[in-house]
Design a protein around this motif. Structure first.
Motif, short mmCIF file in Angstrom:
data_model
loop_
_atom_site.label_atom_id
_atom_site.label_comp_id
_atom_site.label_asym_id
_atom_site.label_seq_id
_atom_site.Cartn_x
_atom_site.Cartn_y
_atom_site.Cartn_z
N ALA A 74 10.03 11.06 7.74
CA ALA A 74 9.81 11.02 9.18
C ALA A 74 8.84 9.91 9.58
O ALA A 74 9.09 9.15 10.53
CB ALA A 74 9.31 12.37 9.67
N LEU A 75 7.74 9.80 8.86
CA LEU A 75 6.74 8.79 9.21
C LEU A 75 7.26 7.37 8.95
O LEU A 75 7.06 6.46 9.76
CB LEU A 75 5.46 9.03 8.41
CG LEU A 75 4.62 10.22 8.85
CD1 LEU A 75 3.49 10.49 7.86
CD2 LEU A 75 4.05 10.01 10.25
N SER A 76 7.94 7.17 7.82
CA SER A 76 8.46 5.83 7.52
C SER A 76 9.54 5.43 8.52
O SER A 76 9.64 4.26 8.90
CB SER A 76 9.00 5.77 6.09
OG SER A 76 10.10 6.66 5.93
N THR A 77 10.33 6.41 8.97
CA THR A 77 11.36 6.11 9.98
C THR A 77 10.72 5.71 11.30
O THR A 77 11.18 4.76 11.97
CB THR A 77 12.27 7.33 10.19
OG1 THR A 77 12.93 7.64 8.95
CG2 THR A 77 13.33 7.04 11.25
N GLN A 125 0.85 -1.19 0.00
CA GLN A 125 0.00 0.00 0.00
C GLN A 125 0.89 1.24 0.00
O GLN A 125 1.87 1.32 0.74
CB GLN A 125 -0.90 0.02 1.23
CG GLN A 125 -1.64 1.32 1.46
CD GLN A 125 -2.73 1.56 0.42
OE1 GLN A 125 -3.29 0.61 -0.11
NE2 GLN A 125 -3.00 2.81 0.12
N THR A 126 0.57 2.21 -0.85
CA THR A 126 1.35 3.46 -0.92
C THR A 126 0.50 4.62 -0.44
O THR A 126 -0.66 4.77 -0.84
CB THR A 126 1.82 3.72 -2.36
OG1 THR A 126 2.68 2.66 -2.78
CG2 THR A 126 2.58 5.04 -2.43
N ILE A 127 1.11 5.42 0.42
CA ILE A 127 0.47 6.65 0.90
C ILE A 127 1.29 7.81 0.36
O ILE A 127 2.50 7.87 0.57
CB ILE A 127 0.43 6.70 2.44
CG1 ILE A 127 -0.42 5.54 2.97
CG2 ILE A 127 -0.08 8.03 2.93
CD1 ILE A 127 -0.41 5.45 4.48
N ALA A 128 0.65 8.71 -0.35
CA ALA A 128 1.35 9.84 -0.97
C ALA A 128 1.07 11.12 -0.19
O ALA A 128 -0.08 11.41 0.14
CB ALA A 128 0.91 9.99 -2.42
N ILE A 129 2.12 11.85 0.10
CA ILE A 129 1.98 13.17 0.71
C ILE A 129 1.91 14.16 -0.45
O ILE A 129 2.92 14.52 -1.06
CB ILE A 129 3.17 13.50 1.63
CG1 ILE A 129 3.43 12.34 2.60
CG2 ILE A 129 2.93 14.80 2.37
CD1 ILE A 129 2.28 12.04 3.52
N SER A 182 9.03 1.59 3.58
CA SER A 182 10.08 2.33 2.89
C SER A 182 9.47 3.62 2.35
O SER A 182 8.24 3.78 2.33
CB SER A 182 10.69 1.50 1.76
OG SER A 182 9.70 1.21 0.78
N PHE A 183 10.34 4.54 1.93
CA PHE A 183 9.83 5.77 1.34
C PHE A 183 10.66 6.12 0.11
O PHE A 183 11.84 5.80 0.02
CB PHE A 183 9.84 6.92 2.35
CG PHE A 183 11.22 7.45 2.65
CD1 PHE A 183 11.73 8.56 1.97
CD2 PHE A 183 12.01 6.85 3.61
CE1 PHE A 183 13.00 9.04 2.25
CE2 PHE A 183 13.27 7.33 3.89
CZ PHE A 183 13.77 8.42 3.21
N SER A 184 10.02 6.75 -0.84
CA SER A 184 10.70 7.22 -2.04
C SER A 184 10.07 8.56 -2.40
O SER A 184 8.88 8.63 -2.73
CB SER A 184 10.55 6.22 -3.18
OG SER A 184 11.13 6.73 -4.37
N GLY A 185 10.87 9.61 -2.30
CA GLY A 185 10.31 10.94 -2.52
C GLY A 185 9.28 11.25 -1.45
O GLY A 185 9.55 11.19 -0.26
#
Length: 415
Positions: A256-259, A209-213, A276-279
């Motif tokens: 910050a959230l993924s960490t 699942q991807t959450i986009a800011i 994980s996060f990317s961008g």
């Protein structure tokens, strides 16, 4: 030829006596001061070298004080970390005892909460001269001044021993988390996999699942909630939050959230899910767990609270149920490992500082000996030279007296 106008013998005797007196004055000065080179006039080159070395000795003595301060600061953190480890071992014992079916788990839970309070007290008090390496108030390493390095061209640079902070706080010391915020679904600044903000998205085993800011609002809080409470895994329901300011980017929020989520999973030993996060995208994968509900939400009116600390998972330990007791047994192992690693890291840093302190003291002694070799008086040689010059002075006075009497002999020629 003898002359009553010019007494060459007297002039020679007088000059010899003057030289003896000058040498005698120099030796007496060396004996009284203990230095053969006490100023630039005595020997300009040696004086310049010894002065530079003397300034280095004074600097290294100040460095020794800095190392002692650093060792004391790290020592306090190490001692507190060891106390935290000991208390976590006691908590683990209580958790193990709570695994039984016919025990009063509520009493064990009370004891566990009291010991968690002890850990919070240890971490809060683990400061020396106002510096706390355990409370999670900063992630910046602490640099302890260790040496001054002088290059061949005379350039001086400082070197440091870097000591990493270790976050063993339960509630943490930051201020970028927000609690009690109401999700803002009217403004699309967080996109929960294409659904409306604040709507749960179920992720099955093997799915991601991807959450986009999408954008960042100054003062907005961002919350990601993971929920597998319907299954048998240990995650339960957990929320992770971050509040942005005017300098925060969407990438900052995602990182910050993924960490936070990654640190929590690591501390609890939960390997069913990864993050994980990317961008500005946060990706959460269900590797082998039960269906996971993920909710992304943003809030504009949250109240600033406190981040979860490095031992924040302690706050979620609950042995009053079978599932909670089983989950706690897994979580406590990860927490103990974190505390043990912290104590070991501080111990290694303290050993390094102690070794550097011993080296600096040895260096000060060596430099002091070298300066003494350049400038100090050889008292045995000076004493022998003093006695010789005193004898020469007496002989010189007698020689001058004899030379002064030479014109008197000319009077006998006129009698």
């Amino acid at each position: 030829m003898s002359s009553i106008l010019t007494n060459n013998s007297s002039m020679v005797a007088l000059e010899t006596l003057r030289n003896i007196n000058r040498n005698l004055e120099t030796v007496q000065s060396e004996i009284s001061t203990g230095k053969k080179v006490s100023n630039a006039k005595d020997n300009a080159a040696v004086w310049a070298v010894s002065t530079v070395m003397s300034s280095d000795v004074a600097s290294f003595k100040a460095i020794s004080d800095s190392l002692n301060l650093g060792s004391s600061t790290v020592g306090v953190a190490r001692s507190a970390s060891e106390k935290v480890v000991t208390t976590l071992e006691e908590i683990k014992t209580l958790i193990v005892q709570a695994q039984g079916e016919n025990v009063d788990r509520a009493k064990y839970q009370t004891d566990i909460e009291e010991k968690i309070g002890l850990i919070e007290g240890y971490v809060s008090a683990a400061q020396f001269n106002g510096l706390n390496l355990l409370d999670g108030s900063s992630t910046d390493a602490v640099n302890v001044l260790a040496s001054l390095d002088r290059a061949s061209n005379g350039t001086v640079s400082a070197s440091y021993i870097s000591v990493d902070r270790q976050d063993l706080s339960v509630s943490g010391g930051g201020s970028n988390a927000v609690f009690g915020a109401t999700a803002d679904t009217s403004t699309t600044i967080i996109d929960n996999g294409g659904t409306n903000a604040g709507t749960a998205e179920t992720v099955a085993n093997g799915a991601t699942q991807t959450i986009a800011i999408a954008s960042v609002g100054d003062g907005y809080s961002y919350r990601v909630t993971l929920d597998d409470s319907a299954g048998a895994n240990s995650l339960g329901t957990r929320s992770f939050e971050f509040v942005a300011d005017s300098a925060t980017s969407s990438e900052d929020v995602a990182e910050a959230l993924s960490t936070q989520i990654s640190n929590f999973l690591s501390a609890t030993g939960d390997d069913n899910y990864t993050v994980s996060f990317s961008g500005s995208d946060i990706s959460i994968t269900n590797l082998s767990g039960d269906d996971l509900d993920i909710t992304g939400a943003a809030a504009a009116d949250g109240t600033a609270g406190v981040n979860a600390g490095g031992l924040g998972a302690l706050a979620s330990i609950d042995v009053t149920t079978n599932a909670g007791a089983t989950s706690a047994l897994t979580a406590i192992e990860g927490l103990m490992n974190k505390a043990i690693d912290a104590a070991a890291a501080f111990g290694s840093s303290q050993n390094r500082i102690a070794g550097q302190s011993e080296f600096v003291q040895t260096l000060v002694d060596s430099l002091t000996t070298g300066i003494g070799g350049l400038t100090d008086t050889d008292m045995e040689a000076a004493s022998a030279k003093l006695q010789a010059l005193q004898v020469q002075q007496q002989l010189g006075v007698q020689a001058l007296s004899i030379a002064n009497q030479a014109p008197q002999a000319l009077l006998s020629l006129f009698r």
